[in-house]
Structure formats: C-alpha cells, structure tokens
Design a protein around this motif. Structure first.
Motif, PDB file in Angstrom:
ATOM      1  N   ARG A 102       0.814  -1.218   0.000  1.00 45.38           N
ATOM      2  CA  ARG A 102       0.000   0.000   0.000  1.00 45.38           C
ATOM      3  C   ARG A 102       0.852   1.275   0.000  1.00 45.38           C
ATOM      4  O   ARG A 102       0.354   2.350  -0.276  1.00 45.38           O
ATOM      5  CB  ARG A 102      -0.940   0.015   1.199  1.00 45.38           C
ATOM      6  N   GLY A 103       2.140   1.145   0.314  1.00 46.67           N
ATOM      7  CA  GLY A 103       2.987   2.328   0.404  1.00 46.67           C
ATOM      8  C   GLY A 103       3.543   2.811  -0.912  1.00 46.67           C
ATOM      9  O   GLY A 103       4.401   3.709  -0.928  1.00 46.67           O
ATOM     10  N   ALA A 104       3.065   2.260  -2.045  1.00 44.92           N
ATOM     11  CA  ALA A 104       3.632   2.623  -3.354  1.00 44.92           C
ATOM     12  C   ALA A 104       3.615   4.126  -3.601  1.00 44.92           C
ATOM     13  O   ALA A 104       4.579   4.689  -4.138  1.00 44.92           O
ATOM     14  CB  ALA A 104       2.887   1.892  -4.473  1.00 44.92           C
ATOM     15  N   GLY A 105       2.543   4.780  -3.198  1.00 42.59           N
ATOM     16  CA  GLY A 105       2.420   6.206  -3.465  1.00 42.59           C
ATOM     17  C   GLY A 105       3.279   7.088  -2.581  1.00 42.59           C
ATOM     18  O   GLY A 105       3.344   8.307  -2.796  1.00 42.59           O
ATOM     19  N   GLU A 106       3.923   6.504  -1.585  1.00 43.63           N
ATOM     20  CA  GLU A 106       4.732   7.288  -0.644  1.00 43.63           C
ATOM     21  C   GLU A 106       6.224   7.256  -0.959  1.00 43.63           C
ATOM     22  O   GLU A 106       6.992   8.031  -0.391  1.00 43.63           O
ATOM     23  CB  GLU A 106       4.524   6.762   0.793  1.00 43.63           C
ATOM     24  N   ALA A 134       9.199   2.072   5.798  1.00 44.02           N
ATOM     25  CA  ALA A 134       9.052   3.528   5.818  1.00 44.02           C
ATOM     26  C   ALA A 134       7.878   3.971   4.960  1.00 44.02           C
ATOM     27  O   ALA A 134       7.128   4.889   5.334  1.00 44.02           O
ATOM     28  CB  ALA A 134      10.341   4.180   5.320  1.00 44.02           C
ATOM     29  N   ALA A 135       7.691   3.341   3.801  1.00 42.01           N
ATOM     30  CA  ALA A 135       6.587   3.707   2.914  1.00 42.01           C
ATOM     31  C   ALA A 135       5.244   3.385   3.552  1.00 42.01           C
ATOM     32  O   ALA A 135       4.285   4.165   3.455  1.00 42.01           O
ATOM     33  CB  ALA A 135       6.742   2.987   1.574  1.00 42.01           C
ATOM     34  N   LYS A 136       5.160   2.240   4.218  1.00 39.68           N
ATOM     35  CA  LYS A 136       3.884   1.867   4.835  1.00 39.68           C
ATOM     36  C   LYS A 136       3.596   2.713   6.076  1.00 39.68           C
ATOM     37  O   LYS A 136       2.437   3.046   6.353  1.00 39.68           O
ATOM     38  CB  LYS A 136       3.887   0.370   5.143  1.00 39.68           C
ATOM     39  N   LEU A 137       4.644   3.068   6.828  1.00 39.62           N
ATOM     40  CA  LEU A 137       4.437   3.982   7.952  1.00 39.62           C
ATOM     41  C   LEU A 137       3.964   5.343   7.450  1.00 39.62           C
ATOM     42  O   LEU A 137       3.090   5.976   8.064  1.00 39.62           O
ATOM     43  CB  LEU A 137       5.736   4.140   8.740  1.00 39.62           C
ATOM     44  N   ALA A 138       4.540   5.799   6.331  1.00 39.40           N
ATOM     45  CA  ALA A 138       4.102   7.076   5.757  1.00 39.40           C
ATOM     46  C   ALA A 138       2.651   6.991   5.306  1.00 39.40           C
ATOM     47  O   ALA A 138       1.889   7.962   5.447  1.00 39.40           O
ATOM     48  CB  ALA A 138       5.019   7.456   4.594  1.00 39.40           C
ATOM     49  N   TRP A 139       2.253   5.840   4.767  1.00 49.18           N
ATOM     50  CA  TRP A 139       0.858   5.661   4.375  1.00 49.18           C
ATOM     51  C   TRP A 139      -0.059   5.743   5.597  1.00 49.18           C
ATOM     52  O   TRP A 139      -1.104   6.410   5.562  1.00 49.18           O
ATOM     53  CB  TRP A 139       0.677   4.318   3.677  1.00 49.18           C
ATOM     54  N   ARG A 142      -0.468   9.246   6.764  1.00 49.16           N
ATOM     55  CA  ARG A 142      -1.308  10.058   5.884  1.00 49.16           C
ATOM     56  C   ARG A 142      -2.781   9.678   5.983  1.00 49.16           C
ATOM     57  O   ARG A 142      -3.661  10.550   6.037  1.00 49.16           O
ATOM     58  CB  ARG A 142      -0.841   9.913   4.437  1.00 49.16           C
ATOM     59  N   HIS A 143      -3.081   8.382   5.994  1.00 46.01           N
ATOM     60  CA  HIS A 143      -4.468   7.921   5.880  1.00 46.01           C
ATOM     61  C   HIS A 143      -5.099   7.514   7.207  1.00 46.01           C
ATOM     62  O   HIS A 143      -6.328   7.532   7.327  1.00 46.01           O
ATOM     63  CB  HIS A 143      -4.541   6.737   4.905  1.00 46.01           C
ATOM     64  N   GLU A 144      -4.296   7.122   8.183  1.00 45.10           N
ATOM     65  CA  GLU A 144      -4.825   6.708   9.485  1.00 45.10           C
ATOM     66  C   GLU A 144      -3.991   7.337  10.605  1.00 45.10           C
ATOM     67  O   GLU A 144      -3.434   6.631  11.450  1.00 45.10           O
ATOM     68  CB  GLU A 144      -4.813   5.180   9.595  1.00 45.10           C
ATOM     69  N   ARG A 490      -3.937   1.399  -7.327  1.00 44.62           N
ATOM     70  CA  ARG A 490      -4.936   0.843  -6.416  1.00 44.62           C
ATOM     71  C   ARG A 490      -4.334   0.417  -5.071  1.00 44.62           C
ATOM     72  O   ARG A 490      -5.023  -0.178  -4.261  1.00 44.62           O
ATOM     73  CB  ARG A 490      -5.620  -0.371  -7.070  1.00 44.62           C
ATOM     74  N   GLN A 491      -3.045   0.704  -4.891  1.00 42.23           N
ATOM     75  CA  GLN A 491      -2.422   0.284  -3.642  1.00 42.23           C
ATOM     76  C   GLN A 491      -2.573   1.343  -2.559  1.00 42.23           C
ATOM     77  O   GLN A 491      -2.139   1.155  -1.439  1.00 42.23           O
ATOM     78  CB  GLN A 491      -0.957  -0.044  -3.893  1.00 42.23           C
ATOM     79  N   GLY A 492      -3.133   2.485  -2.876  1.00 42.30           N
ATOM     80  CA  GLY A 492      -3.443   3.488  -1.870  1.00 42.30           C
ATOM     81  C   GLY A 492      -4.916   3.837  -1.989  1.00 42.30           C
ATOM     82  O   GLY A 492      -5.638   3.288  -2.798  1.00 42.30           O
ATOM     83  N   ARG A 493      -5.356   4.754  -1.167  1.00 39.45           N
ATOM     84  CA  ARG A 493      -6.769   5.144  -1.237  1.00 39.45           C
ATOM     85  C   ARG A 493      -6.930   6.308  -2.203  1.00 39.45           C
ATOM     86  O   ARG A 493      -6.072   7.156  -2.293  1.00 39.45           O
ATOM     87  CB  ARG A 493      -7.281   5.538   0.139  1.00 39.45           C
TER      88      ARG A 493
END
Length: 493
Positions: A102-106, A134-139, A142-144, A490-493
C-alpha cells in the motif's frame, strides 16, 4: 539442555523443541492473511500470540517430558511486518505484513527527502519500494493518523510476543536493519521513520537474553516462569546460521517467498545493485535477494484451480523440464529482487488448450528458480574472489519439496546441502540460544548434514538452453506492465 524455538512465519507459527542432539518436536499453528484491497496484506495481531499458545500446547502433547524441561526460549521470524501498539501491548488496528504494497504512493516523497533512492540505499542498504516499512508507515501517517497518535510503539510480531512474555520493549539488530529505518551504524533515520521515530524499540544483539518469562504468559504457554528469553534474529539470518551457509555456499530459502542470502564479514561499498544489505546475526552482514513470492504463488494457483498445494506439487513432477513450453513470472503484487519493479505482475506465457494444472505448477516452481538464479548473479557479483558459488544450502519449507530442490539445483547448476531437520530458521535460533547461555553448541551436533543433492548434467544443460527464452519473456512482461497505470494506483486510497 532443552531449547524452545518460536519461528514467526507469514502463514504459520512454528514451535520447536531442541536437545543438544537435534530436533525433538516441531508443531505448527496456521495464520490467516486478509486482503481487503488490492496490494493490502493484513493479519489479526492478537492471533500472533494465540498461535504461539496453540503450537506450545501441541508441543507439550507431543513431547511432554522435554517440554517440562525447557531451559531457554529463542525466536526467529519474518521481518518488515508491524503493528502500532500501546505500551501495555494492545494492538491498534491490523498488522501490516512485509508483503503489503500500500505504500507505493509514498516512495517518491521519501526518496526525495533522502536525496534520492541511491542515497537512501547508500545509508540503509534497503531500497524504497512499495513494501518498505518507511513507505507503509508514511501511508499510515497520511491515511490513518489516529493510529500513530494513539500508539506508543511500532512492533513486529516477534517483538510484540516478546513484550508479552517479558515486559521488555526490544528488537534485534537484524530486524532493525531490514526495516530500512536505520542506517548502517544502527541509528534510526529521522527522514524515514517520520512520526514513528520515538516509537521504535531499543536495539540489541541477536544473542541477548532480554529477560525472563513472566508468570502469567508462562502459564498460558505451559512453561515455568523465570526461563531466560533470547531475542533471536530475522528468518533469513537464522536460516544462514541453521543451514551452515558461507560466502562460497549461499543460503537459498523457499517459503511464502524465496530468498538468497550470502553472509560476508565486511560490508561491500557500494552495495550490489539489485540486492539489499542487512546485518547478520553473528555481527557480519548479509547480501540478500528476496523475491516477492514462491510458496504463495503455488498456493494462489491452488486456490484458483481448487486443488491443494501438495497435489499441485505432485502434478508438477509429471510435467517435464520447461513445463511443455509454459513460462511463468512469479511477481504477485510486484517484483522484488533483483528487479525492484512495483508495477510488475505475475503471469503465464505459452498456454495452450492441452496444458494442465501440472504444467502450470511446474512453470510456477521454475519461475522461482529463474529469479533465484538472477539473485544469485547479483549477490555473488564481485564477491568470492571473482569466482562463482560452489553450492547452496537449503532453508525454508522447500527443503522437503523434492521437485523444488531438483529444479533449483538444475537451474543453478550447483549442488545443494540439506540438513537433517529441514528447519534452518529454528536451528539458527537454537544456536543463538546456545551462544546466549555460553554453550559450545555446533550446527554439526545440533542438525548435521543429511544429504548433498547434485543436479543431473542433462537437466542442467536443458535449462541452460532455456535461459535466453525465459529472460526474453521476463523482459517482455516488464515492458508490457508499463502500459498499465492501474498496477500501482490501487495500492493506496
């Protein structure tokens, strides 16, 4: 001396009982992964503790005398999985797995913050791909953001269980290193950790006794309180120890995913392109090539055709080398080493009406073998005094999968060494437990070599001739995925 090992896998938690002469008992408790959106891989973190309790209960039933004599507990486990928790150990939300994308966009913003991914890899040894912690923590930030605001700690499954067992908040150097949140000197990197910087556990060496088993969790596990608990190391680091891998005989593991790891004493500068560099459990370093899937690809195919994995493996053995012209690429939810292409996807080429599930299954197994070969070429490049590896050692569940070993040795053209237990990660954790207690415990004593599998020269030559065609297909699939913008969106919201 009886050592209890806990191996935290992606699909199963294993509990092993080891005497100084080898494995006495091994039990398993399965874990379930949910996929609420494309690219998301989550687990219930409460299940991590429950799985240990269940596996310990089965171990107690299998070997009651040895279970009551347990002298020390040590751990191994999958890295890069985490969950926000309170200081009391209460999880906040679902656990986010290492395989989650899910962290692709970060990744772009993180790389820019670090001065580019090349600079990031020069500091941490870990690429900033969609699966980076790090990317998933950033996600999450941002989102939660409420999850990070409410938590006190960011812990892996192993470290959360250790907190419950000992009330100590720690991780070890191998987990910290592979998280990508720390530099080569072991310092947390502010630009990568972000708002989680003050929520990371203390880092200790892999052979550290972090505390004693407390009474209440001890009662749940059926173990006496006061038993020393050793933090242990990451799954790959433990597999390297437990398989007897060396610089000229790397470790190859087949499990949920596959991995090639070369232990070295000196960190290469610069890091090999396409590989990651992590801390070893013995104070050295590992050059790693970690794939995106292996057993998970075969399991996915099993769900698709409604057949158990064991049956697919048996059918694959009936298909000849080359799978009657079917070529697969094993990139479920992105290609990791040596490609590092988040937009890549798995696929089959060459299918016809006459092909069977056995052909597809063999193509799956061969596809993993081909990416292992590519990783071997990356992690051994410039090493070994300019020579090539002389063989490999086996880790993971694939140790007991004869067709995988046959395909692997044939594609590599190298012999493979298998140890008696087939449980390299657990054996490595047991060795760390012995080291922590000052015991002179050796791999030869604990888990001796059972067999050296040498490939058939005819098959080696056949696969050598297939290499150019397989590489052409892989390149064509990668080129084609560039035209599909949905792969990452589609890996982020």
């Amino acid at each position: 001396m009886i050592i209890l090992t806990i191996d935290f896998g992606t699909t199963v938690t294993k509990v092993g009982l080891w005497s100084e002469d080898g494995l006495v008992s091994l039990t398993r408790s399965e874990l379930t992964t949910s996929h609420p959106e494309v690219g998301w891989d989550e687990q219930d973190p409460l299940r991590w503790w429950t799985s240990v309790v269940i596996a310990c209960a089965e171990a107690r039933a299998q070997a009651p005398v040895e279970f009551q004599q347990v002298d020390v507990v040590a751990c191994s486990g999958a890295r890069q999985t985490f969950v926000p928790v309170t200081r009391a150990g209460d999880p906040i939300g679902k656990g986010i797995l290492w395989s989650d994308r899910r962290g692709a966009g970060e990744t772009g913003a993180l790389a820019e913050r670090m001065g580019g991914d090349d600079v990031n890899r020069a500091r941490t040894g870990i690429p900033l791909d969609a699966g980076a912690v790090a990317a998933k923590l950033a996600w999450v930030a941002r989102h939660e953001p409420e999850r990070l605001a409410a938590c006190d700690l960011i812990l892996s499954p192993r470290d959360l269980v250790l907190l419950r067992m000992t009330d100590e908040v720690v991780t070890d150097a191998t987990f910290a290193s592979r998280s990508g949140l720390y530099d080569f000197e072991g310092n947390a990197v502010r630009e990568l950790a972000g708002p989680a910087l003050g929520k990371l556990p203390s880092v200790v060496s892999s052979d550290t006794v972090i505390g004693q088993l407390r009474a209440v969790p001890g009662a749940e596990l059926g173990l006496r309180p006061g038993i020393p608990v050793v933090v242990g190391a990451g799954d790959r680091q433990c597999e390297v120890l437990g398989s007897g891998a060396s610089e000229d005989c790397p470790m190859v593991s087949w499990g949920t995913t596959a991995n090639v790891s070369v232990p070295v004493q000196e960190r290469p500068v610069p890091s090999p392109a396409g590989a990651v560099v992590t801390r070893g459990a013995d104070g050295g370093w590992l050059l790693e090539g970690g794939l995106s899937s292996a057993g998970s690809f075969l399991a996915w195919l099993g769900r698709l055709v409604d057949r158990p994995v064991d049956e697919l493996a048996a059918r694959a053995a009936d298909s000849p080398p080359g799978a009657r012209g079917v070529i697969a690429v094993p990139w479920l939810d992105g290609a990791r080493a040596p490609w590092w292409r988040d937009d890549a996807r798995a696929g089959f080429v060459g299918l016809g009406a006459a092909h069977t599930a056995g052909d597809l299954s063999r193509a799956v197994i061969e596809s993993v073998g081909w990416d292992v070969l590519r990783c071997m070429e990356v992690v051994t490049a410039g090493r070994l005094g300019g020579s090539t590896a002389q063989g490999v050692t086996l880790g993971g569940a694939g140790t007991g999968l004869p067709l995988w070993v046959e395909v692997l040795t044939s594609i590599l053209g190298l012999p493979a060494t298998r140890h008696r237990s087939g449980e390299a990660a657990s054996a490595g954790a047991a060795l760390l437990a012995g080291r922590a207690l000052g015991l002179t415990l050796t791999l030869e004593q604990l888990d001796p070599v059972e067999a050296v599998i040498t490939p058939d020269p005819t098959r080696v030559e056949l696969y050598r001739q297939l290499r150019s065609q397989v590489d052409h297909v892989a390149s064509a699939v990668l080129d084609a995925t560039e035209s599909f913008p949905w792969a990452g969106s589609r890996q982020g919201r």
